[in-house]
Design a protein around this motif. Structure first.
Motif, short mmCIF file in Angstrom:
data_model
loop_
_atom_site.label_atom_id
_atom_site.label_comp_id
_atom_site.label_asym_id
_atom_site.label_seq_id
_atom_site.Cartn_x
_atom_site.Cartn_y
_atom_site.Cartn_z
N MET B 1 0.83 -1.19 0.00
CA MET B 1 0.00 0.00 0.00
C MET B 1 0.87 1.25 0.00
O MET B 1 1.91 1.29 0.64
CB MET B 1 -0.88 0.02 1.26
CG MET B 1 -2.01 -0.99 1.22
SD MET B 1 -3.08 -0.78 2.68
CE MET B 1 -4.20 -2.16 2.43
N ARG B 2 0.39 2.26 -0.72
CA ARG B 2 1.06 3.56 -0.74
C ARG B 2 0.03 4.65 -0.42
O ARG B 2 -1.15 4.48 -0.74
CB ARG B 2 1.66 3.85 -2.13
CG ARG B 2 2.68 2.83 -2.63
CD ARG B 2 3.17 3.26 -4.01
NE ARG B 2 2.09 3.70 -4.88
CZ ARG B 2 1.33 2.88 -5.59
NH1 ARG B 2 1.50 1.58 -5.54
NH2 ARG B 2 0.37 3.38 -6.36
N ASP B 4 -2.32 7.62 -0.78
CA ASP B 4 -3.14 8.07 -1.91
C ASP B 4 -3.46 6.97 -2.92
O ASP B 4 -4.13 7.22 -3.93
CB ASP B 4 -2.49 9.25 -2.67
CG ASP B 4 -2.42 10.51 -1.82
OD1 ASP B 4 -3.30 10.65 -0.93
OD2 ASP B 4 -1.51 11.32 -2.02
N GLU B 5 -2.98 5.77 -2.65
CA GLU B 5 -3.31 4.66 -3.56
C GLU B 5 -4.82 4.37 -3.51
O GLU B 5 -5.42 4.30 -2.44
CB GLU B 5 -2.53 3.40 -3.15
CG GLU B 5 -2.78 2.21 -4.08
CD GLU B 5 -2.00 0.96 -3.64
OE1 GLU B 5 -1.19 1.06 -2.69
OE2 GLU B 5 -2.21 -0.10 -4.26
N GLN B 6 -5.41 4.22 -4.68
CA GLN B 6 -6.82 3.82 -4.80
C GLN B 6 -6.83 2.30 -4.88
O GLN B 6 -6.27 1.72 -5.82
CB GLN B 6 -7.42 4.44 -6.06
CG GLN B 6 -8.84 4.02 -6.37
CD GLN B 6 -9.86 4.78 -5.53
OE1 GLN B 6 -9.84 6.00 -5.48
NE2 GLN B 6 -10.77 4.05 -4.91
N LEU B 7 -7.45 1.64 -3.91
CA LEU B 7 -7.45 0.18 -3.90
C LEU B 7 -8.54 -0.33 -4.84
O LEU B 7 -9.56 0.34 -5.03
CB LEU B 7 -7.65 -0.32 -2.48
CG LEU B 7 -6.53 0.17 -1.53
CD1 LEU B 7 -6.86 -0.16 -0.08
CD2 LEU B 7 -5.19 -0.45 -1.92
N TRP B 65 -7.62 -6.47 0.86
CA TRP B 65 -6.66 -5.46 0.41
C TRP B 65 -5.38 -5.54 1.23
O TRP B 65 -4.28 -5.38 0.71
CB TRP B 65 -7.26 -4.06 0.55
CG TRP B 65 -8.30 -3.71 -0.48
CD1 TRP B 65 -8.25 -4.01 -1.81
CD2 TRP B 65 -9.52 -3.00 -0.26
NE1 TRP B 65 -9.38 -3.51 -2.43
CE2 TRP B 65 -10.16 -2.89 -1.52
CE3 TRP B 65 -10.12 -2.43 0.86
CZ2 TRP B 65 -11.38 -2.25 -1.67
CZ3 TRP B 65 -11.34 -1.79 0.70
CH2 TRP B 65 -11.96 -1.69 -0.55
N SER B 97 -14.92 0.47 -2.16
CA SER B 97 -13.63 0.94 -2.63
C SER B 97 -12.93 1.66 -1.48
O SER B 97 -13.53 1.90 -0.42
CB SER B 97 -13.80 1.88 -3.83
OG SER B 97 -14.62 2.96 -3.49
N VAL B 99 -9.32 4.39 -0.38
CA VAL B 99 -8.10 5.16 -0.66
C VAL B 99 -7.23 5.08 0.60
O VAL B 99 -7.74 5.19 1.72
CB VAL B 99 -8.44 6.63 -0.99
CG1 VAL B 99 -7.17 7.45 -1.17
CG2 VAL B 99 -9.33 6.72 -2.21
N VAL B 100 -5.92 4.91 0.40
CA VAL B 100 -4.99 4.89 1.53
C VAL B 100 -4.72 6.34 1.93
O VAL B 100 -4.18 7.12 1.14
CB VAL B 100 -3.68 4.18 1.15
CG1 VAL B 100 -2.74 4.15 2.36
CG2 VAL B 100 -3.95 2.79 0.63
N SER B 132 -0.27 -3.01 7.41
CA SER B 132 0.04 -3.20 5.99
C SER B 132 1.35 -3.97 5.85
O SER B 132 2.23 -3.86 6.70
CB SER B 132 0.14 -1.85 5.28
OG SER B 132 1.20 -1.09 5.81
#
Lengths: 148, 134
Positions: B1-2, B4-7, B65, B97, B99-100, B132
């Motif tokens: 995971m980063r 702002d990453e959208q999972l 996720w 959905s 977002v990180v 994570s």
């Protein structure tokens, strides 16, 4: 009649110990479609370092809902459950629940507020083992809608 | 995971049979989750899913996720709109959905979660903190 805010801080007696059954966890995991082997097979859970299969994250609601009946039906508090909807829900885990856990659930009323004719009741349930290990805390906010 | 990453979004089909199964498993037998007659009587358009069933589906997505069945350490939602489940073979669909938002130095990731049904959000203030794995 609005809920009495003097109930804030009230601590209810602990519910009888709940023994977390392996088949109950499998039934729950199946009902929500959770197929991870650690929810179904002891060997898979053991590979992650657990004694027995894991409960999915929301399973503890089964225990806290049962114990919470004493609040909903507390005649002194006087909730009208036919007007109650589930507002907020939160779990904070010290560790996952596993089959074989014996968990004692104790409820506290954290807050009672009224706004726009509706009442908001927030409870905190702490699930601990008989040895005093805290496993999960559960917050529920119930909304009692105004009459009429 | 980063950050702002959208999972990747996940979609879950929900039918009346699922609600019956969940009622038994959770011991939540409120008739608004199985009786149209009762649901209509309290002003609902029809039988609705248990809020806790929706939250359970979101919990599945969160752990998937995170890549571990024991990843979640904090998980909260607000139920903002009922999920109506028609009495047919297709039911409805819940799309989840995330977002990180941030990852702390201990590797705990905070996820902002979204769940929709028919394009409308059914949860608010939905977030999870997960361990994570890189």
């Amino acid at each position: 009649m609005p809920l009495d805010p003097s109930f804030e801080g009230r601590v209810y007696p602990p519910a009888p110990p709940y023994l977390v059954g392996r088949e109950k966890l499998r039934e729950f995991a199946t009902a929500i479609g959770a197929t991870d082997p650690a929810y179904h097979e002891v060997a898979a859970a053991a590979a992650l370092g657990y004694q027995d299969i894991l409960a999915p994250p929301t399973f503890p609601i089964v225990i806290s809902d049962a114990a919470g009946q004493q609040i909903i039906h507390d005649p002194e508090l006087g909730m009208d459950y036919s007007r109650v909807v589930h507002g907020d829900q939160r779990f904070v885990y010290d560790r996952p629940v596993v089959a074989g856990d014996v968990l004692i659930c104790q409820h506290t009323i954290e807050s009672i507020t009224s706004r726009g004719g509706h009442d908001f009741l927030t409870t905190r349930a702490e699930l601990t083992t008989p040895q005093g290990e805290r496993v999960v805390r559960i917050w529920v906010k119930l909304v009692q809608r105004g009459e009429g | 995971m980063r950050v702002d990453e959208q999972l990747p979004a996940r979609a879950y089909r929900v039918t009346r049979a699922d609600l019956v199964r969940y009622a038994g498993a959770s011991r939540d037998f409120n008739p608004i989750h199985w009786s149209d007659r009762f649901a209509n009587g309290v002003g609902l358009p029809g039988v609705i899913a248990h809020g806790m069933f929706t939250m359970a589906l979101v919990g599945r997505a969160v752990n998937e996720w995170a890549g571990a069945p024991d990843a979640v350490v904090d998980f909260g939602v607000r139920f903002t709109r009922p999920v109506v489940v028609p009495d047919d073979d297709t039911g409805t669909e819940i799309v989840v959905s995330a977002v990180v938002k941030q990852i702390d130095p201990d590797g705990l990731a905070e996820l902002d979660l979204t769940a929709t049904c028919n394009g409308e959000k059914v949860l608010g203030l939905a977030r999870a903190v997960v361990r994570s794995t890189g």
